[in-house]
Design a protein around this motif. Structure first.
Motif, short mmCIF file in Angstrom:
data_model
loop_
_atom_site.label_atom_id
_atom_site.label_comp_id
_atom_site.label_asym_id
_atom_site.label_seq_id
_atom_site.Cartn_x
_atom_site.Cartn_y
_atom_site.Cartn_z
N SER A 335 0.85 -1.18 0.00
CA SER A 335 0.00 0.00 0.00
C SER A 335 0.89 1.24 0.00
N SER A 336 0.40 2.30 -0.60
CA SER A 336 1.17 3.54 -0.67
C SER A 336 0.87 4.46 0.52
N PHE A 337 0.09 3.98 1.48
CA PHE A 337 -0.29 4.83 2.60
C PHE A 337 0.91 5.02 3.53
N ASN A 338 1.58 6.17 3.35
CA ASN A 338 2.68 6.55 4.23
C ASN A 338 3.81 5.53 4.22
N GLY A 339 3.96 4.78 3.11
CA GLY A 339 5.09 3.88 2.97
C GLY A 339 5.09 2.69 3.90
N VAL A 340 3.96 2.07 4.12
CA VAL A 340 3.87 0.93 5.03
C VAL A 340 3.32 -0.27 4.27
N THR A 341 3.95 -1.42 4.44
CA THR A 341 3.46 -2.64 3.80
C THR A 341 2.23 -3.16 4.51
N SER A 342 1.46 -3.99 3.81
CA SER A 342 0.26 -4.56 4.42
C SER A 342 0.12 -6.03 4.02
N PRO A 343 0.07 -6.91 4.99
CA PRO A 343 -0.12 -8.33 4.66
C PRO A 343 -1.60 -8.66 4.52
N CYS A 344 -1.91 -9.61 3.66
CA CYS A 344 -3.30 -10.04 3.49
C CYS A 344 -3.41 -11.52 3.85
N ARG A 475 -10.63 10.37 0.70
CA ARG A 475 -9.33 10.83 0.19
C ARG A 475 -8.87 12.10 0.90
N VAL A 476 -9.81 13.00 1.19
CA VAL A 476 -9.43 14.26 1.82
C VAL A 476 -8.89 14.02 3.23
N ILE A 477 -9.60 13.20 4.01
CA ILE A 477 -9.16 12.93 5.38
C ILE A 477 -7.87 12.12 5.37
N SER A 478 -7.76 11.13 4.47
CA SER A 478 -6.53 10.34 4.39
C SER A 478 -5.34 11.21 4.03
N SER A 479 -5.55 12.14 3.09
CA SER A 479 -4.47 13.05 2.70
C SER A 479 -4.05 13.94 3.86
N CYS A 480 -5.03 14.43 4.61
CA CYS A 480 -4.72 15.26 5.78
C CYS A 480 -3.98 14.46 6.84
N LEU A 481 -4.40 13.21 7.05
CA LEU A 481 -3.75 12.36 8.05
C LEU A 481 -2.32 12.02 7.63
N VAL A 482 -2.10 11.76 6.36
CA VAL A 482 -0.74 11.49 5.88
C VAL A 482 0.14 12.71 6.10
N GLN A 483 -0.42 13.88 5.86
CA GLN A 483 0.34 15.11 6.09
C GLN A 483 0.75 15.24 7.55
N ILE A 484 -0.17 14.92 8.46
CA ILE A 484 0.15 14.98 9.90
C ILE A 484 1.25 13.97 10.24
N LEU A 485 1.14 12.77 9.70
CA LEU A 485 2.14 11.75 9.99
C LEU A 485 3.51 12.15 9.45
N GLU A 486 3.54 12.82 8.31
CA GLU A 486 4.82 13.32 7.79
C GLU A 486 5.40 14.39 8.70
N GLN A 487 4.53 15.23 9.27
CA GLN A 487 5.01 16.25 10.21
C GLN A 487 5.55 15.60 11.48
N VAL A 488 4.93 14.49 11.90
CA VAL A 488 5.44 13.77 13.06
C VAL A 488 6.84 13.22 12.76
N GLU A 489 7.03 12.67 11.56
CA GLU A 489 8.34 12.17 11.18
C GLU A 489 9.38 13.30 11.15
N SER A 490 8.94 14.47 10.67
CA SER A 490 9.85 15.62 10.67
C SER A 490 10.23 16.01 12.10
N PHE A 491 9.27 15.95 13.00
CA PHE A 491 9.56 16.27 14.40
C PHE A 491 10.56 15.29 15.00
N THR A 492 10.37 14.00 14.74
CA THR A 492 11.30 13.01 15.29
C THR A 492 12.70 13.18 14.70
#
Length: 556
Positions: A335-344, A475-492
């Protein structure tokens, strides 16, 4: 003279009526009256010319029928047109008999005898010629004929002719449908049927929406796909089927309307589901759904920690494949969601009918989103440990340094805001949504006494509820959430940079670091505020009580 015209209509030309050379090799030769026939008046010549056009149309139909085509559907229409030609030839025999008894006395009486054909034959010839030249195939043939018939509603004879052609086309489709339900396979050399069977590459059968006829809904087509696959699987396993499916299959094949088809397909699917349920080991459905709930959704055990560790270590989205395989996951998707793999999870048949491939993708999307939030939360906690491991001592040593003091306070405040947001999101996703839906599903399964059709229905409702309330589909909420997670990574990364300066006693540029951290704080506050507004708008539309509790916690 009149006798020769009748013979020419039957296909035997002579001196008075001859074959007009075809304009191209793809068209049949027409009929033409010879010039200079002295016994004919101008009006009689015009009448015979109109009669010969009927003969030319009949010859064109016969020509198309003899030439044929690759499409099974169009070939069946050509064969149906053969019935029109046979009826025309029968009428010609009757006309010839009447001419021999001198009941037909001229060109006008011949034209009157053929009056019933003057609209049918040219229309049929034009229709068949159009389909042939357009190289139509599959349901396109059916749609083309139906569109032409809708323009001839005022002429009952033409409507009957089109009904004959449509029945011929639908007969081929129904034979293929019967083959699919009886054997799980079809003869479809030109890929015209609305179910595409598995090819040499092992691709699973699937419904082709663009091939559906007008009387077949998408839901019914998918139900027929399921029924054919299930029946074929049971026969391959030599399972003794205890229910007589013959009457249900016949009802599906013979359904003459969209409404009748929907009823017949629904009954067939329910019967097939009941029979498939006899092959499911007791308790296996609950065990499967419990495994999905506990590991990919709730993150129990080591699954999530190992995934996060592998992704952090290699910085590669494919790093989780090995972990997934070791934990029993198969057919790992990405999955392309924030660069995380997903097992099925890929359960064996018939459990694969409970968790279908489409639902596995829903689980994968939810998993990647949950794991991304958990990954960000773990990094924020690590940042908190780093701040408290080094920050308090430095604050005591450098109280006179206002920049250092402001930087330290900003680190702690931003980490607290991020931690609160991520913790509330995870609580909402896992407790309010996942645990609520999956616990309710477990209770409903117990009440249904492990009924397989009911389990399929209940699980489908539960996973759609989880997917919807986890807001993955927005899509709008997912995009906003990805943006927040990227900001968290920038903080770390800021914390890691500051920790290295603490560790090696370096003197970083505190001014530029403070400027960057203040910008990150502004961006985070703007993104988190936008997320709050988006969640509030969703709550007002859908009225979700779970989402209302999340918004209340975030607002507080």
């Amino acid at each position: 003279m009149l006798q020769e015209v009748i013979y020419s209509l039957a296909g035997f030309t002579g001196d008075v009526v001859f074959e007009d050379p075809a304009p191209s090799a793809s068209e049949a030769a027409g009929l033409k009256l010879a010039d200079g026939v002295p016994i004919l008046e101008k009006s009689e010549r015009a009448t015979i010319t109109r009669v010969l056009k009927l003969g030319s149309a009949a010859r064109d139909l016969q020509y198309l029928r003899d030439v044929g085509c690759d499409s099974l559907y169009l070939s069946s229409v050509f064969e149906s047109a053969g019935a029109i030609i046979e009826k025309f030839q029968e009428d010609l025999l009757d006309i010839e008999r009447r001419a021999g008894l001198e009941l037909l006395t001229g060109a006008t009486s011949l034209e009157l005898a053929l009056r019933s054909w003057e609209a049918i034959l040219p229309e049929a010839s034009d229709c068949m010629r159009g389909a042939f030249e357009r190289k139509l195939s599959g349901p396109d043939v059916l749609h083309y004929i139906q569109a032409r018939s809708s323009r001839s509603l005022s002429n009952p004879s033409i409507l009957r002719m089109y009904r004959l052609l449509i029945n011929g086309c639908e007969a081929t489709m129904r034979v293929q449908l019967l083959s699919w339900l009886l054997y799980g396979d079809i003869i479809d050399p030109n890929d015209e049927f609305f179910i595409e069977v598995a090819g040499d590459g092992g691709k699973a059968p699937q419904v082709r929406e663009e091939r559906l006829p007008a009387w077949m809904e998408s839901k019914n087509a998918h139900d027929l796909l399921y029924a054919g696959q299930a029946l074929a699987e049971m026969r391959q396993r030599k399972h003794e089927i205890k229910i007589d499916f013959g009457q249900h299959v016949d009802a599906v094949v013979a359904a003459g309307s969209e409404f009748a088809m929907a009823i017949a397909v629904s009954r067939l699917k329910n019967r097939v589901s009941e029979e498939v349920g006899t092959l499911v080991p007791p308790g296996s459905i609950k065990e499967l759904l419990s495994s999905i709930r506990d590991y990919p959704l709730l993150g129990r055990g080591l699954l999530w920690d190992l995934f996060i560790e592998e992704v952090d270590k290699s910085l590669n989205i494919e790093a989780g494949v090995r972990i997934a395989e070791e934990l029993g996951f198969e057919n790992v998707t990405f999955s392309s969601f924030n660069g995380v793999t997903s097992p099925c999870l890929s359960p064996p048949w018939p459990l694969s009918e409970v968790v279908t491939s489409e639902q596995e993708q829903l689980y994968a999307d939810v998993f990647t989103m949950l794991l991304s939030v958990r990954k960000a939360g773990k990094h924020v906690n690590s940042a908190w440990l780093a701040i408290h491991r080094h920050g308090l001592l430095l604050c005591r040593q450098r109280l006179h340094d206002k920049t250092e003091h402001r930087l330290q306070l900003l680190f702690q405040a931003l980490r607290a805001r991020m931690g609160i947001l991520l913790e509330n999101l995870m609580f909402y996703f896992q407790i309010d949504v996942v645990e609520s839906y999956m616990s309710g599903l477990s209770s409903q399964l117990e009440e249904s006494s492990d009924s397989f059709p009911m389990a399929v229905k209940l699980h489908k409702k539960a996973i759609i509820g989880v997917y919807t309330e986890c807001l993955v589909g927005s899509r709008v909420i997912s995009s906003c959430l990805v943006q927040i997670l990227e900001q968290v990574e920038s903080f770390t990364s800021f914390v890691s940079q500051r920790e290295r300066s603490w560790k090696y006693d370096e003197e970083p540029d505190l001014g530029s670091m403070l400027e960057g951290l203040e910008k990150l704080e502004r961006d985070f506050m703007r993104s988190s505020g936008l997320l709050f507004e988006l969640l509030s708008s969703v709550k007002s539309v859908e009225g979700s009580s779970n989402l209302a509790r999340l918004i209340l916690r975030l607002d507080w």
